[in-house]
Scaffold this motif. Sequence first.
Motif, short mmCIF file in Angstrom:
data_model
loop_
_atom_site.label_atom_id
_atom_site.label_comp_id
_atom_site.label_asym_id
_atom_site.label_seq_id
_atom_site.Cartn_x
_atom_site.Cartn_y
_atom_site.Cartn_z
N VAL A 20 0.78 -1.31 0.31
CA VAL A 20 0.00 -0.12 -0.13
C VAL A 20 0.85 1.16 -0.01
O VAL A 20 0.65 2.27 -0.61
CB VAL A 20 -1.00 0.03 1.22
CG1 VAL A 20 -1.76 1.30 1.29
CG2 VAL A 20 -2.04 -1.19 1.11
N LEU A 21 1.93 1.35 0.67
CA LEU A 21 2.96 2.53 0.74
C LEU A 21 3.54 2.57 -0.51
O LEU A 21 3.71 3.78 -0.98
CB LEU A 21 3.93 2.28 1.87
CG LEU A 21 3.37 2.13 3.23
CD1 LEU A 21 4.49 1.70 4.44
CD2 LEU A 21 2.51 3.51 3.68
N VAL A 22 4.03 1.58 -1.00
CA VAL A 22 4.82 1.83 -2.58
C VAL A 22 3.54 2.39 -3.60
O VAL A 22 4.08 2.97 -4.28
CB VAL A 22 5.27 0.45 -2.85
CG1 VAL A 22 5.72 0.33 -4.25
CG2 VAL A 22 6.44 0.17 -1.75
N LEU A 23 2.50 1.73 -3.62
CA LEU A 23 1.53 1.98 -4.72
C LEU A 23 1.12 3.42 -4.50
O LEU A 23 0.75 4.23 -5.20
CB LEU A 23 0.24 0.92 -4.78
CG LEU A 23 0.77 -0.50 -4.86
CD1 LEU A 23 -0.77 -1.39 -5.08
CD2 LEU A 23 1.17 -0.47 -6.46
N GLY A 24 0.85 3.91 -3.23
CA GLY A 24 0.38 5.16 -2.85
C GLY A 24 1.45 6.37 -3.17
O GLY A 24 0.94 7.64 -3.60
N CYS A 25 2.55 5.92 -3.31
CA CYS A 25 3.81 6.58 -3.63
C CYS A 25 4.33 6.86 -5.06
O CYS A 25 4.94 7.34 -5.59
CB CYS A 25 4.94 6.60 -2.68
SG CYS A 25 4.81 6.72 -1.04
N VAL A 26 3.84 5.55 -5.88
CA VAL A 26 4.09 5.60 -7.20
C VAL A 26 3.29 5.82 -8.39
O VAL A 26 3.50 6.36 -9.37
CB VAL A 26 4.61 4.15 -7.42
CG1 VAL A 26 5.00 3.90 -8.95
CG2 VAL A 26 5.86 3.71 -6.51
N ILE A 27 1.94 5.49 -7.94
CA ILE A 27 0.86 5.55 -8.85
C ILE A 27 0.61 7.16 -9.23
O ILE A 27 0.19 7.92 -8.35
CB ILE A 27 -0.45 5.08 -8.45
CG1 ILE A 27 -0.42 3.68 -8.25
CG2 ILE A 27 -1.53 5.27 -9.59
CD1 ILE A 27 -1.52 2.88 -7.78
N PRO A 28 0.69 7.58 -10.42
CA PRO A 28 0.20 9.31 -10.94
C PRO A 28 -0.98 9.76 -10.20
O PRO A 28 -1.57 8.78 -10.30
CB PRO A 28 0.40 9.30 -12.35
CG PRO A 28 1.49 7.94 -12.90
CD PRO A 28 1.01 6.85 -11.71
N VAL A 29 -0.76 10.78 -9.76
CA VAL A 29 -2.21 11.61 -9.47
C VAL A 29 -2.45 11.23 -8.04
O VAL A 29 -2.73 11.90 -7.37
CB VAL A 29 -3.54 11.46 -10.42
CG1 VAL A 29 -4.30 12.38 -9.84
CG2 VAL A 29 -2.87 11.98 -11.78
N VAL A 30 -2.45 9.80 -7.88
CA VAL A 30 -2.62 9.25 -6.48
C VAL A 30 -1.55 9.68 -5.72
O VAL A 30 -1.90 9.98 -4.43
CB VAL A 30 -2.76 7.76 -6.24
CG1 VAL A 30 -3.13 7.11 -5.22
CG2 VAL A 30 -4.07 7.47 -7.29
N ASN A 31 -0.29 9.96 -6.27
CA ASN A 31 0.81 10.02 -5.37
C ASN A 31 0.92 11.47 -4.94
O ASN A 31 1.90 12.06 -4.19
CB ASN A 31 2.08 9.80 -5.81
CG ASN A 31 2.21 10.45 -7.28
OD1 ASN A 31 1.57 11.12 -7.67
ND2 ASN A 31 3.41 9.93 -7.98
N LEU A 32 -0.07 12.37 -5.40
CA LEU A 32 -0.03 13.83 -5.01
C LEU A 32 -0.54 13.83 -3.47
O LEU A 32 -0.53 14.89 -2.81
CB LEU A 32 -0.88 14.76 -5.97
CG LEU A 32 -0.18 14.80 -7.35
CD1 LEU A 32 -1.03 15.57 -8.18
CD2 LEU A 32 1.27 15.16 -7.14
N LEU A 33 -1.56 12.76 -3.20
CA LEU A 33 -2.23 12.70 -1.97
C LEU A 33 -1.62 12.03 -0.91
O LEU A 33 -1.46 12.53 0.38
CB LEU A 33 -3.76 12.45 -2.42
CG LEU A 33 -4.60 12.31 -1.06
CD1 LEU A 33 -4.67 13.57 -0.20
CD2 LEU A 33 -5.96 11.65 -1.40
N TRP A 34 -1.33 10.52 -1.14
CA TRP A 34 -1.27 9.74 -0.20
C TRP A 34 0.14 9.89 0.63
O TRP A 34 0.39 9.37 1.68
CB TRP A 34 -1.25 8.13 -0.59
CG TRP A 34 -2.75 7.97 -0.98
CD1 TRP A 34 -3.32 7.79 -2.06
CD2 TRP A 34 -3.51 7.45 0.10
NE1 TRP A 34 -4.68 7.36 -1.80
CE2 TRP A 34 -4.81 7.35 -0.50
CE3 TRP A 34 -3.50 7.42 1.63
CZ2 TRP A 34 -6.03 6.81 0.24
CZ3 TRP A 34 -4.54 7.17 2.28
CH2 TRP A 34 -6.04 6.76 1.66
N PRO A 35 1.23 10.23 -0.14
CA PRO A 35 2.44 10.49 0.89
C PRO A 35 2.31 11.30 1.80
O PRO A 35 2.97 11.10 3.08
CB PRO A 35 3.56 11.03 -0.30
CG PRO A 35 2.86 10.58 -1.67
CD PRO A 35 1.34 10.44 -1.59
N GLY A 36 1.69 12.46 1.81
CA GLY A 36 1.49 13.38 2.84
C GLY A 36 0.21 12.98 3.98
O GLY A 36 0.92 13.12 5.08
#
Length: 361
Positions: free
Chosen positions: A194-210
């Motif tokens: 979940v951590l990797v996908l949240g930081c790699v998928i475009p557009v999604v990685n603008l929200l989940w890393p924070g």
Amino acid sequence: MSTVVQPCARCGARWAVQSTPMHWCPRCRGVLLSPAPIDAPAERRNYRWVARRPDHRARRSPAAGHPVPSAETPRYTHIPRWGLLDPPPKPAAAAPRPLTRLTARASTLLITTTALFAVAAVGELLRYLLLLRNRTRLIHPALLFSSDALVIGAAVLALLFALLSAVAVVGWLIDTRRAAFQETGRADPRSVRVLVLGCVIPVVNLLWPGVFLTELVARRSDPRALRAIRIWWAAWVFGGVVAAAALLWRTADSLQAEADGVLFTAFTDLVAAAVALLTLAMMRAVEERDVLGRSRTARRWLVAVDPAVPVIEPVHPGGRAPQAVGESAPDAADEGNGADDGTDVEDNGAVDREQQEVLAK
């Protein structure tokens, strides 16, 4: 219980038999010598009677070359220290993770990425100046080739190091979250996938890393780290929007749009450099370190109060200090003595002048 010992005629092995005598050697299959009659004299017997306890176990003779332990009390040339300085048991080494080496170099990768994006921005600005000059004059081919090499080389290296830095930061996020939750006796509620996908998928990685970083420092109540995460989050989203706009700008086909796109690309490189630098600052804030990577020390403020009594008595002009409240007035007899009063006034005035000169110095 009696035992009959039968020797082998071939190999010489001796076998102890407790019941009916054997005829063949178990080792070499040779003939075993039969025991003589029970009433035979000793010189004719080829066996001997041995009495043993039922729980007896045959002891092996010490092997050749091994010294027999001495029965003497052991002596030491120095004080024995075995058992006194036992080192603590070393913790079991954790299995190395695939991103361990890359995560350890996250700071170096981010600094390198910042420098490369800054160089790429300078190359874009130089290309824009060449475009301005090319409106009225021709550009030397060598200068044009150098400009292209600088822009393309810096852009490719910056993107490559940005990708490595992103992978290193994701590994750092996984390790830091695991360590933080282990301190509280819990496991990370979010899996590595979940951590990797949240930081790699475009557009999604603008929200989940924070979100992942906010969960990391939510239980610390550290306002500095939380503020650094929010600033980085805003810069990260802004950088993503700018990068998407730069990609759309390249679809323009007019000359003026392409020239403006060079400036916008330089601006994008500067934003990317700032995001990389803010990422490093955010990581160090989460690790409770300053921007330079040094450990932060807590400051203790103490209330300082002035002393109740002044250290230096203030100077009172007029030759005599004011009379304290409640002090008795001078007697009339003393006031009538003019000579004495004059002398006292002069002496007090001289002392006050000397005090003023000392304080002035």
